[in-house]
Design an enzyme around this catalytic site. Structure first.
Site, PDB file in Angstrom:
ATOM      1  N   ASP A   1      -5.719  16.841 -15.991  1.00  0.00           N
ATOM      2  CA  ASP A   1      -5.947  15.469 -16.438  1.00  0.00           C
ATOM      3  C   ASP A   1      -5.465  15.376 -17.879  1.00  0.00           C
ATOM      4  O   ASP A   1      -6.036  15.980 -18.784  1.00  0.00           O
ATOM      5  CB  ASP A   1      -7.436  15.145 -16.331  1.00  0.00           C
ATOM      6  CG  ASP A   1      -7.760  13.703 -16.700  1.00  0.00           C
ATOM      7  OD1 ASP A   1      -6.929  13.040 -17.336  1.00  0.00           O
ATOM      8  OD2 ASP A   1      -8.873  13.243 -16.365  1.00  0.00           O
TER       9      ASP A   1
ATOM     10  N   ARG B   1       0.841  -1.203   0.000  1.00  0.00           N
ATOM     11  CA  ARG B   1       0.000   0.000   0.000  1.00  0.00           C
ATOM     12  C   ARG B   1       0.876   1.255   0.000  1.00  0.00           C
ATOM     13  O   ARG B   1       0.472   2.307  -0.497  1.00  0.00           O
ATOM     14  CB  ARG B   1      -0.940   0.012   1.214  1.00  0.00           C
ATOM     15  CG  ARG B   1      -1.851   1.232   1.281  1.00  0.00           C
ATOM     16  CD  ARG B   1      -3.110   0.945   2.087  1.00  0.00           C
ATOM     17  NE  ARG B   1      -2.825   0.464   3.415  1.00  0.00           N
ATOM     18  CZ  ARG B   1      -2.656   1.251   4.498  1.00  0.00           C
ATOM     19  NH1 ARG B   1      -2.740   2.554   4.373  1.00  0.00           N
ATOM     20  NH2 ARG B   1      -2.408   0.726   5.671  1.00  0.00           N
TER      21      ARG B   1
END
Length: 401
Positions: free
Chosen positions: A192, A67
């Site tokens: 983006d 993680r």
């Protein structure tokens, strides 16, 4: 020093993209395999308590807990940072994982965000629904109007969210102009870059602070993985990473390995896709059943000159409107044989969606109008097939319209 070790001396700044995607991650790990290993381990052991404490206290450690990081993540991050020209990168379990993590890491209750009226639908829902619930104000502006960004800025504006070209309307944002407004005010600009890919556009070169991608699309390129990437500075990466490990949008080692493999061919895939898309957009403009074609590489696109200034290629996404409305658009999409009727984009296969049919399940009528999506809108993701075959497939489908 043997020949293989000479890779340590490579000046990556001197290499072209085709070489970067093959060699940028050499020696990121101590792995000497030619094909990178998949480190399918959730956790990694320490040799002693002191080493464990060092691992636990090091942000983004690649061999502590997956993680937090993983050796194959490190390889992907290195390639992506080099492609986008940033100091570093982070990887996440999806594109929306990258976008949501970045936004939530950088704003707090009482802050103000400026976003575009046209965004990918899930990004739009973050702006419309999620951020206001957490006490963050959002102003949506027409992305083609730089003055609208200027007028929206407030003393508490902390972040501007851009997407160019925008999904699915192919509207372009003047990235450098927005950055010029934001930088002297200390406003972070996030862009983006999914539709363009770093091969066609590098927002960081235009001053953007954080570049995000849905790596599920062009970066992976084969419709076989889900991933996100965040490219930014070391300072912002650490801020975002702390939110990332709490949210837990983890990229699996297998998907990271598939992404790395996809990146190896990104420049040559995008080169072919660019050529196919431009030829197909010009072809579509000639068809009497087509009402309008939206593609930044066409002279008819209202922002064609801006696209030429800030993009090196125009990408593989085309939007167009079918004459006759919703029902005829449905018939056209259903009649296509080579172009597959499926969500997502940016892979080797051409994909097509009737945009109104896809988005109406998750957006209300007002949100659809704001996003500029009419009922006869088609989004076409051009693949690497032969252009003559793509044209023939479209021609036969238009016969039913």
């Amino acid at each position: 020093m043997n020949k293989r070790n000479n890779h340590k001396e490579l000046n990556l700044d001197e290499l072209q993209n085709e070489t970067l995607v093959v060699h940028a991650d050499d020696w990121v790990t101590n792995d000497r395999t030619l094909a990178p290993a998949i480190y399918y381990s959730a956790t990694f052991r320490a040799d002693n308590a002191a080493e464990f404490a060092e691992m636990a206290g090091t942000p983004r450690h690649p061999q502590y807990y997956t993680r937090y990081g993983n050796p194959v993540h490190e390889r992907v991050k290195k390639v992506m940072a080099e492609l986008e020209g940033t100091e570093t990168a982070l990887v996440t379990g999806s594109g929306m994982g990258a976008i949501a993590t970045t936004i939530l890491a950088l704003v707090s209750a009482g802050d103000h965000v400026i976003a575009q009226t046209r965004h990918y639908m899930s990004t739009a829902k973050i702006m419309d629904e999620m951020l206001p619930r957490f006490g963050v104000e959002v102003t949506l502006v027409e992305q083609a109007d730089v003055s609208a960004f200027a007028e929206a800025i407030r003393p508490n504006t902390k972040l501007i969210m851009l997407e160019s070209p925008a999904n699915p309307t192919m509207v372009i944002t003047d990235i450098a102009a927005v950055v010029e407004l934001a930088r002297p005010r200390g406003i972070i600009v996030v862009a983006d870059n999914t539709f363009a890919s770093p091969i066609n556009q590098r927002p960081h070169d235009l001053g953007v602070d954080v570049v995000v991608h849905s790596a599920t699309k062009y970066l992976g390129g084969h419709h076989d993985l889900t991933a996100g990437v965040i490219c930014t500075s070391e300072e912002l990466a650490e801020r975002i990473w702390h939110t990332h490990i709490s949210i837990g949008s983890v990229l699996s080692p297998m998907d990271a390995w598939l992404l790395l493999r996809g990146l190896r061919t990104l420049p040559i895939r995008v080169e072919r896709i660019n050529a196919n898309a431009l030829a197909l957009a010009k072809f579509l403009e000639e068809q009497p059943q087509i009402e309008r074609v939206y593609y930044p590489g066409l002279a008819s696109h209202p922002q064609h000159e801006l696209a030429k200034r800030q993009m090196r290629g125009f990408g593989g996404m085309i939007a167009f409107a079918i004459k006759g409305g919703y029902e005829k658009t449905q018939r056209f999409v259903s009649a296509l044989k080579l172009s597959l009727n499926a969500v997502s984009l940016g892979g080797v296969d051409s994909l097509v969606v009737h945009t109104a049919a896809m988005w109406e399940g998750v957006m209300n009528e007002e949100q659809m109008r704001t996003a500029g999506i009419p009922s006869n809108f088609v989004r076409f993701s051009v693949g690497i097939e032969h252009i003559d075959d793509l044209k023939a497939d479209i021609l036969q489908a238009l016969q039913v319209v």
